[in-house]
Design a protein around this motif. Structure first.
Motif, PDB file in Angstrom:
ATOM      1  N   PHE A  81       0.839  -1.197   0.000  1.00  0.00           N
ATOM      2  CA  PHE A  81       0.000   0.000   0.000  1.00  0.00           C
ATOM      3  C   PHE A  81       0.872   1.244   0.000  1.00  0.00           C
ATOM      4  O   PHE A  81       1.842   1.335   0.737  1.00  0.00           O
ATOM      5  CB  PHE A  81      -0.910   0.000   1.232  1.00  0.00           C
ATOM      6  N   ASN A  82       0.512   2.222  -0.856  1.00  0.00           N
ATOM      7  CA  ASN A  82       1.254   3.473  -0.936  1.00  0.00           C
ATOM      8  C   ASN A  82       0.329   4.599  -0.467  1.00  0.00           C
ATOM      9  O   ASN A  82      -0.517   5.079  -1.229  1.00  0.00           O
ATOM     10  CB  ASN A  82       1.738   3.728  -2.369  1.00  0.00           C
ATOM     11  N   ALA A  83       0.487   4.995   0.786  1.00  0.00           N
ATOM     12  CA  ALA A  83      -0.394   5.999   1.392  1.00  0.00           C
ATOM     13  C   ALA A  83      -0.292   7.349   0.686  1.00  0.00           C
ATOM     14  O   ALA A  83      -1.305   8.033   0.498  1.00  0.00           O
ATOM     15  CB  ALA A  83      -0.075   6.152   2.877  1.00  0.00           C
ATOM     16  N   GLU A  84       0.898   7.737   0.281  1.00  0.00           N
ATOM     17  CA  GLU A  84       1.094   9.044  -0.361  1.00  0.00           C
ATOM     18  C   GLU A  84       0.383   9.110  -1.711  1.00  0.00           C
ATOM     19  O   GLU A  84      -0.323  10.068  -2.006  1.00  0.00           O
ATOM     20  CB  GLU A  84       2.593   9.324  -0.533  1.00  0.00           C
ATOM     21  N   SER A  93      -9.033   6.286  -5.456  1.00  0.00           N
ATOM     22  CA  SER A  93      -8.592   4.898  -5.591  1.00  0.00           C
ATOM     23  C   SER A  93      -7.517   4.607  -4.556  1.00  0.00           C
ATOM     24  O   SER A  93      -6.809   5.502  -4.116  1.00  0.00           O
ATOM     25  CB  SER A  93      -8.016   4.657  -6.986  1.00  0.00           C
ATOM     26  N   LYS A  94      -7.387   3.328  -4.209  1.00  0.00           N
ATOM     27  CA  LYS A  94      -6.286   2.889  -3.358  1.00  0.00           C
ATOM     28  C   LYS A  94      -5.157   2.454  -4.280  1.00  0.00           C
ATOM     29  O   LYS A  94      -5.373   1.733  -5.247  1.00  0.00           O
ATOM     30  CB  LYS A  94      -6.725   1.724  -2.470  1.00  0.00           C
ATOM     31  N   ILE A  95      -3.946   2.919  -3.980  1.00  0.00           N
ATOM     32  CA  ILE A  95      -2.804   2.661  -4.848  1.00  0.00           C
ATOM     33  C   ILE A  95      -1.753   1.844  -4.091  1.00  0.00           C
ATOM     34  O   ILE A  95      -1.414   2.160  -2.948  1.00  0.00           O
ATOM     35  CB  ILE A  95      -2.185   3.980  -5.355  1.00  0.00           C
ATOM     36  N   TYR A  96      -1.273   0.806  -4.757  1.00  0.00           N
ATOM     37  CA  TYR A  96      -0.269  -0.099  -4.198  1.00  0.00           C
ATOM     38  C   TYR A  96       0.916  -0.161  -5.147  1.00  0.00           C
ATOM     39  O   TYR A  96       0.748  -0.134  -6.363  1.00  0.00           O
ATOM     40  CB  TYR A  96      -0.843  -1.515  -4.050  1.00  0.00           C
ATOM     41  N   ASP A  97       2.121  -0.265  -4.580  1.00  0.00           N
ATOM     42  CA  ASP A  97       3.320  -0.495  -5.383  1.00  0.00           C
ATOM     43  C   ASP A  97       3.431  -1.992  -5.637  1.00  0.00           C
ATOM     44  O   ASP A  97       3.112  -2.810  -4.768  1.00  0.00           O
ATOM     45  CB  ASP A  97       4.567   0.019  -4.659  1.00  0.00           C
ATOM     46  N   LEU A  98       3.901  -2.329  -6.814  1.00  0.00           N
ATOM     47  CA  LEU A  98       3.913  -3.714  -7.270  1.00  0.00           C
ATOM     48  C   LEU A  98       5.300  -4.099  -7.756  1.00  0.00           C
ATOM     49  O   LEU A  98       5.934  -3.342  -8.505  1.00  0.00           O
ATOM     50  CB  LEU A  98       2.906  -3.827  -8.428  1.00  0.00           C
ATOM     51  N   LYS A  99       5.778  -5.266  -7.349  1.00  0.00           N
ATOM     52  CA  LYS A  99       7.028  -5.813  -7.875  1.00  0.00           C
ATOM     53  C   LYS A  99       6.883  -7.331  -7.928  1.00  0.00           C
ATOM     54  O   LYS A  99       6.721  -7.983  -6.900  1.00  0.00           O
ATOM     55  CB  LYS A  99       8.225  -5.421  -7.017  1.00  0.00           C
ATOM     56  N   LEU A 100       6.914  -7.863  -9.150  1.00  0.00           N
ATOM     57  CA  LEU A 100       6.784  -9.299  -9.363  1.00  0.00           C
ATOM     58  C   LEU A 100       8.027  -9.795 -10.094  1.00  0.00           C
ATOM     59  O   LEU A 100       8.311  -9.358 -11.205  1.00  0.00           O
ATOM     60  CB  LEU A 100       5.542  -9.611 -10.213  1.00  0.00           C
TER      61      LEU A 100
END
Length: 148
Positions: A81-84, A93-100
């Protein structure tokens, strides 16, 4: 004292509920998310397992696989989750950082880096993943997106 205990219980309960809800959304009823890589090749992504890695930071550990026109690659990664970014989101929208990180070391194995945007709705929550895929040798890099 009872009020403090109740408040802590309420906060803890809401956090557990939110974590379980996010895990359920990412799991997508065990169905593929679909999209494109390099704006041309069909991309399907399935998240097989999701677990809470760090509850305080809303970080989820994920395992699954991508399928680019029949070529399958397993991955593991994190969604955080990226609060900023969420605070600055124009549509709430709720924004999340992703790394796969894909398993394997071939020319067509690499890392998906980007964001997950969750737009909540009374009808159907919309999840959109977008960013860039870069191979491990840094010789290939393509934009990607996939959604439900």
């Amino acid at each position: 004292m009872k009020k403090v205990v109740f408040l802590l219980f309420l906060i803890f309960g809401v956090t557990i509920f939110n974590a379980q809800e996010v895990e359920k959304l990412i799991k997508n009823n065990n169905e593929f998310f679909t999209g494109k890589i390099d704006n041309s090749a069909n991309l399907k992504v399935l998240f097989e397992t999701i677990s809470t890695e760090n509850q305080e930071k809303n970080t989820y550990k994920v395992f699954g696989f991508s399928d680019v026109e029949g070529t399958k690659a397993y991955f593991e990664g994190t969604i955080t989750f990226n609060a900023e970014k969420t605070k600055n989101s124009k549509d709430q929208s709720k924004i999340y950082d992703l790394k796969l990180s894909e398993k394997g070391n071939g020319k067509h194995n690499g890392i998906f880096s980007g964001v997950l945007t969750i737009k909540e709705s009374s009808d159907k929550n919309q999840l959109k993943f977008e960013g860039a895929w870069t191979n491990y040798g840094n010789t290939l890099s393509f934009p990607f997106y996939f959604n439900n």
